[in-house]
Write a protein that holds these residues in place. Structure first.
Motif, PDB file in Angstrom:
ATOM      1  N   ASP A  78      29.037  23.955  56.714  1.00 45.34           N
ATOM      2  CA  ASP A  78      27.947  24.159  57.792  1.00 45.34           C
ATOM      3  C   ASP A  78      27.288  25.679  57.637  1.00 45.34           C
ATOM      4  O   ASP A  78      26.195  25.904  57.517  1.00 45.34           O
ATOM      5  N   ASP A  79      28.147  26.548  57.213  1.00 43.90           N
ATOM      6  CA  ASP A  79      27.792  27.810  56.787  1.00 43.90           C
ATOM      7  C   ASP A  79      28.208  28.008  55.474  1.00 43.90           C
ATOM      8  O   ASP A  79      29.703  28.373  55.199  1.00 43.90           O
ATOM      9  N   ARG A  80      27.508  27.713  54.364  1.00 41.49           N
ATOM     10  CA  ARG A  80      28.386  27.749  52.878  1.00 41.49           C
ATOM     11  C   ARG A  80      28.571  29.269  52.470  1.00 41.49           C
ATOM     12  O   ARG A  80      29.745  29.389  52.135  1.00 41.49           O
ATOM     13  N   ALA A  81      27.892  30.416  53.112  1.00 43.07           N
ATOM     14  CA  ALA A  81      28.238  31.632  52.639  1.00 43.07           C
ATOM     15  C   ALA A  81      29.590  31.966  53.112  1.00 43.07           C
ATOM     16  O   ALA A  81      30.607  32.458  52.583  1.00 43.07           O
ATOM     17  N   GLU A  82      29.760  31.711  54.577  1.00 42.08           N
ATOM     18  CA  GLU A  82      31.147  32.077  55.191  1.00 42.08           C
ATOM     19  C   GLU A  82      32.263  30.967  54.781  1.00 42.08           C
ATOM     20  O   GLU A  82      33.469  31.602  54.612  1.00 42.08           O
ATOM     21  N   HIS A  83      31.874  29.912  54.219  1.00 38.83           N
ATOM     22  CA  HIS A  83      32.905  29.061  53.621  1.00 38.83           C
ATOM     23  C   HIS A  83      33.589  29.553  52.273  1.00 38.83           C
ATOM     24  O   HIS A  83      34.581  29.592  52.099  1.00 38.83           O
ATOM     25  N   ILE A  84      32.384  29.898  51.440  1.00 33.81           N
ATOM     26  CA  ILE A  84      32.953  30.393  50.019  1.00 33.81           C
ATOM     27  C   ILE A  84      33.411  31.884  50.297  1.00 33.81           C
ATOM     28  O   ILE A  84      34.081  32.009  49.653  1.00 33.81           O
ATOM     29  N   ARG A  85      33.075  32.661  51.322  1.00 34.57           N
ATOM     30  CA  ARG A  85      33.560  34.093  51.412  1.00 34.57           C
ATOM     31  C   ARG A  85      35.049  33.600  51.653  1.00 34.57           C
ATOM     32  O   ARG A  85      35.941  34.405  51.120  1.00 34.57           O
ATOM     33  N   GLU A  86      35.301  32.642  52.714  1.00 36.66           N
ATOM     34  CA  GLU A  86      36.673  32.524  53.147  1.00 36.66           C
ATOM     35  C   GLU A  86      37.600  32.159  52.030  1.00 36.66           C
ATOM     36  O   GLU A  86      38.700  32.408  51.777  1.00 36.66           O
ATOM     37  N   LEU A  87      37.005  30.984  51.128  1.00 30.47           N
ATOM     38  CA  LEU A  87      37.782  30.639  50.003  1.00 30.47           C
ATOM     39  C   LEU A  87      38.115  31.738  49.120  1.00 30.47           C
ATOM     40  O   LEU A  87      39.270  31.859  48.524  1.00 30.47           O
ATOM     41  N   ALA A  88      37.126  32.289  48.719  1.00 27.97           N
ATOM     42  CA  ALA A  88      37.378  33.516  47.795  1.00 27.97           C
ATOM     43  C   ALA A  88      38.318  34.594  48.170  1.00 27.97           C
ATOM     44  O   ALA A  88      39.314  34.946  47.606  1.00 27.97           O
ATOM     45  N   ASP A  89      38.277  34.859  49.895  1.00 26.42           N
ATOM     46  CA  ASP A  89      39.256  35.909  50.190  1.00 26.42           C
ATOM     47  C   ASP A  89      40.923  35.239  50.101  1.00 26.42           C
ATOM     48  O   ASP A  89      41.677  35.996  49.804  1.00 26.42           O
ATOM     49  N   ARG A  90      40.870  33.898  50.040  1.00 22.32           N
ATOM     50  CA  ARG A  90      42.226  33.232  50.126  1.00 22.32           C
ATOM     51  C   ARG A  90      42.655  33.245  48.731  1.00 22.32           C
ATOM     52  O   ARG A  90      43.827  33.603  48.245  1.00 22.32           O
ATOM     53  N   LEU A  91      41.822  32.739  47.754  1.00 16.01           N
ATOM     54  CA  LEU A  91      42.123  33.241  46.330  1.00 16.01           C
ATOM     55  C   LEU A  91      42.678  34.643  45.880  1.00 16.01           C
ATOM     56  O   LEU A  91      43.721  34.863  45.201  1.00 16.01           O
ATOM     57  N   HIS A  92      41.691  35.502  46.491  1.00 12.18           N
ATOM     58  CA  HIS A  92      41.850  36.872  46.032  1.00 12.18           C
ATOM     59  C   HIS A  92      43.263  37.487  46.633  1.00 12.18           C
ATOM     60  O   HIS A  92      43.793  38.468  46.034  1.00 12.18           O
ATOM     61  N   ASN A  93      43.766  36.960  47.622  1.00 11.07           N
ATOM     62  CA  ASN A  93      44.891  37.414  48.189  1.00 11.07           C
ATOM     63  C   ASN A  93      46.174  36.874  47.129  1.00 11.07           C
ATOM     64  O   ASN A  93      47.124  37.708  46.996  1.00 11.07           O
ATOM     65  N   LEU A  94      45.878  35.820  46.570  1.00 14.90           N
ATOM     66  CA  LEU A  94      46.830  35.530  45.550  1.00 14.90           C
ATOM     67  C   LEU A  94      46.783  36.201  44.157  1.00 14.90           C
ATOM     68  O   LEU A  94      47.835  36.644  43.506  1.00 14.90           O
ATOM     69  N   MET A  95      45.503  36.523  43.793  1.00  9.81           N
ATOM     70  CA  MET A  95      45.134  37.152  42.604  1.00  9.81           C
ATOM     71  C   MET A  95      45.858  38.720  42.533  1.00  9.81           C
ATOM     72  O   MET A  95      46.200  39.309  41.521  1.00  9.81           O
ATOM     73  N   ARG A  96      45.405  39.155  43.764  1.00 11.59           N
ATOM     74  CA  ARG A  96      45.905  40.867  43.972  1.00 11.59           C
ATOM     75  C   ARG A  96      47.277  40.763  43.804  1.00 11.59           C
ATOM     76  O   ARG A  96      48.005  41.727  43.098  1.00 11.59           O
ATOM     77  N   ASP A  97      48.212  39.945  44.454  1.00 10.87           N
ATOM     78  CA  ASP A  97      49.580  40.079  44.437  1.00 10.87           C
ATOM     79  C   ASP A  97      50.114  39.594  43.143  1.00 10.87           C
ATOM     80  O   ASP A  97      51.129  40.111  42.576  1.00 10.87           O
ATOM     81  N   LEU A  98      49.461  38.517  42.267  1.00 11.97           N
ATOM     82  CA  LEU A  98      49.704  38.018  41.049  1.00 11.97           C
ATOM     83  C   LEU A  98      49.796  39.099  40.096  1.00 11.97           C
ATOM     84  O   LEU A  98      50.526  39.289  39.035  1.00 11.97           O
ATOM     85  N   ASN A  99      48.591  39.980  40.323  1.00 12.82           N
ATOM     86  CA  ASN A  99      48.375  41.374  39.562  1.00 12.82           C
ATOM     87  C   ASN A  99      49.469  42.279  39.434  1.00 12.82           C
ATOM     88  O   ASN A  99      49.796  43.144  38.613  1.00 12.82           O
ATOM     89  N   GLU A 100      50.191  42.173  40.678  1.00  9.86           N
ATOM     90  CA  GLU A 100      50.990  43.591  40.994  1.00  9.86           C
ATOM     91  C   GLU A 100      52.666  43.083  40.625  1.00  9.86           C
ATOM     92  O   GLU A 100      53.429  43.767  40.758  1.00  9.86           O
ATOM     93  N   VAL A 101      52.935  41.766  40.385  1.00 11.55           N
ATOM     94  CA  VAL A 101      54.110  41.203  40.388  1.00 11.55           C
ATOM     95  C   VAL A 101      54.779  41.953  39.092  1.00 11.55           C
ATOM     96  O   VAL A 101      54.114  42.218  38.042  1.00 11.55           O
ATOM     97  N   THR A 102      56.083  42.384  38.899  1.00 14.16           N
ATOM     98  CA  THR A 102      56.555  42.757  37.746  1.00 14.16           C
ATOM     99  C   THR A 102      57.152  41.854  36.826  1.00 14.16           C
ATOM    100  O   THR A 102      57.563  42.457  35.800  1.00 14.16           O
ATOM    101  N   VAL A 103      57.334  40.690  37.270  1.00 20.13           N
ATOM    102  CA  VAL A 103      57.958  39.803  36.169  1.00 20.13           C
ATOM    103  C   VAL A 103      56.844  39.229  35.347  1.00 20.13           C
ATOM    104  O   VAL A 103      55.795  39.321  35.513  1.00 20.13           O
ATOM    105  N   PRO A 104      56.975  38.565  34.210  1.00 24.54           N
ATOM    106  CA  PRO A 104      56.172  38.025  33.257  1.00 24.54           C
ATOM    107  C   PRO A 104      55.310  36.803  34.255  1.00 24.54           C
ATOM    108  O   PRO A 104      56.076  35.898  34.567  1.00 24.54           O
ATOM    109  N   VAL A 105      54.223  36.627  33.930  1.00 26.61           N
ATOM    110  CA  VAL A 105      53.378  35.625  34.395  1.00 26.61           C
ATOM    111  C   VAL A 105      52.843  34.676  33.362  1.00 26.61           C
ATOM    112  O   VAL A 105      52.254  35.293  32.385  1.00 26.61           O
ATOM    113  N   VAL A 106      53.203  33.395  33.265  1.00 32.19           N
ATOM    114  CA  VAL A 106      52.666  32.325  32.319  1.00 32.19           C
ATOM    115  C   VAL A 106      51.916  31.326  32.875  1.00 32.19           C
ATOM    116  O   VAL A 106      52.085  30.970  34.048  1.00 32.19           O
TER     117      VAL A 106
END
Length: 264
Positions: A78-106
Motif C-alpha cells: 500500500d505504501d511502497r516507500a514505507e514497505h521498502i524502508r522497513e525491509l531495508a531496516d530488517r536487512l541492515h540489522n543483519l548486515m551491521r551485526d554480520l560486519n562486527e562478528v569476530t569469526v570468519p564469515v563464508v
C-alpha cells in the motif's frame, strides 16, 4: 550456550559452523524476510555470547544464492516507500551485526546473487563461487538504488569506477570474471555449497582469536594512520602470544606437529 534454536528453525549449528539461510527455493530464491529476521537474531546472539560458533556460513536454500528482493511484494504494498524502508531496516540489522562478528564469515554464492543477495555475498570474509555463479546489481533494472551495503563494499573491492560501471550498467557478471576482479574470494569447479561448507568447517577449527584480531586490524586500518596502526599491530601480536591458541600455535610449530586450536 543459552540460544533457543526452536525459535529460528532455519538456523543450524554443526561442526562449529553457524549456517544462515537467506532465501528459500519455494520463493524463487528471492530474499526471504523471515529468514533474514532469523539470521539477524542468530548473529545478534553470537555477538552477545548467547551461542558459540567459530564460523558463519550464509547460503540459499535452492539452486541460487539469492535473486534479490521480492519485487512483487514491493508492487503490492500500500505504501511502497514505507514497505521498502522497513525491509531495508530488517536487512541492515543483519548486515551491521554480520560486519562486527569476530569469526570468519563464508558465503556459498551458488547460481545467481542479485540485488540484496549480492550485497550479502560481498559482506563475507570468504565468498565462494563457481562456473554457474552469476552476479547482477539488479537495482537499476527496477529503477531503484542499492541497499545492504553494496555501494559501500563494491567500490572497496574493485574500485569506484568499476563499481559504478557494474551497478549502473546492470549487466550480469560470470563467476570467473567476478573472481578475477576480486568480487569473489574463492572459485571452484566443484559444488559451490560443498566447497563453502568445507571451508567454513576448516576455519572453525582454526585460531579464532587470531582471526578476530585480523578482522579488527583490517577494519581499523581504514581510518588509522600508519604509525598508529603499527602500534595496534604490536599490541595485538603481543596479546595473542599469551592466549591459548597463541601458545598452542607457537609450541606446535617448535614441536613440528599440527596445532590443535580451540582445545582450551
Amino acid at each position: 550456550m543459552t540460544y533457543d534454536f526452536e525459535a529460528t528453525p532455519l538456523i543450524s549449528l554443526a561442526d562449529g559452523v553457524l549456517t544462515l539461510p537467506i532465501s528459500l527455493e519455494s520463493a524463487g530464491n528471492s530474499l526471504d524476510s523471515d529468514a533474514i529476521d532469523q539470521a539477524a537474531a542468530a548473529v545478534a546472539a553470537l555477538r552477545a555470547g548467547e551461542l558459540e560458533a567459530r564460523a558463519v556460513l550464509v547460503v540459499g536454500l535452492g539452486k541460487n544464492f539469492c535473486a534479490g528482493g521480492n519485487v512483487a511484494g514491493f508492487a503490492a504494498a500500500d505504501d511502497r516507500a514505507e514497505h521498502i524502508r522497513e525491509l531495508a531496516d530488517r536487512l541492515h540489522n543483519l548486515m551491521r551485526d554480520l560486519n562486527e562478528v569476530t569469526v570468519p564469515v563464508v558465503t556459498a554464492v551458488a547460481g545467481w546473487a542479485a540485488g540484496a543477495g549480492l550485497s550479502i555475498a560481498l559482506a563475507a570474509d570468504f565468498s565462494v563461487g563457481g562456473p554457474d555463479t552469476r552476479l547482477l546489481a539488479a537495482y537499476p533494472g527496477i529503477g531503484l538504488s542499492p541497499d545492504g551495503g553494496m555501494s559501500w563494499r563494491l567500490p572497496r573491492a574493485i574500485g569506484p569506477a568499476a563499481a559504478r560501471a557494474f551497478i549502473i550498467g546492470n549487466e550480469p557478471m560470470s563467476g570467473e570474471r567476478a573472481y578475477a576482479l576480486g568480487m569473489l574470494t574463492t572459485f571452484t569447479d566443484g559444488d559451490v555449497k560443498e566447497t563453502a561448507r568445507a571451508l567454513a568447517v576448516r576455519l572453525a577449527s582454526g585460531p579464532s582469536e587470531s582471526y578476530a584480531a585480523v578482522k579488527s586490524l583490517i577494519r581499523s586500518a581504514e581510518t588509522a594512520s600508519f604509525s598508529d596502526h603499527l602500534d595496534a599491530e604490536r599490541d595485538s601480536i603481543a596479546r595473542l602470544s599469551t592466549t591459548p591458541d597463541g601458545i598452542e600455535g607457537v609450541d606446535a610449530f617448535v614441536a613440528k606437529r599440527a596445532p590443535r586450536f580451540g582445545q582450551n
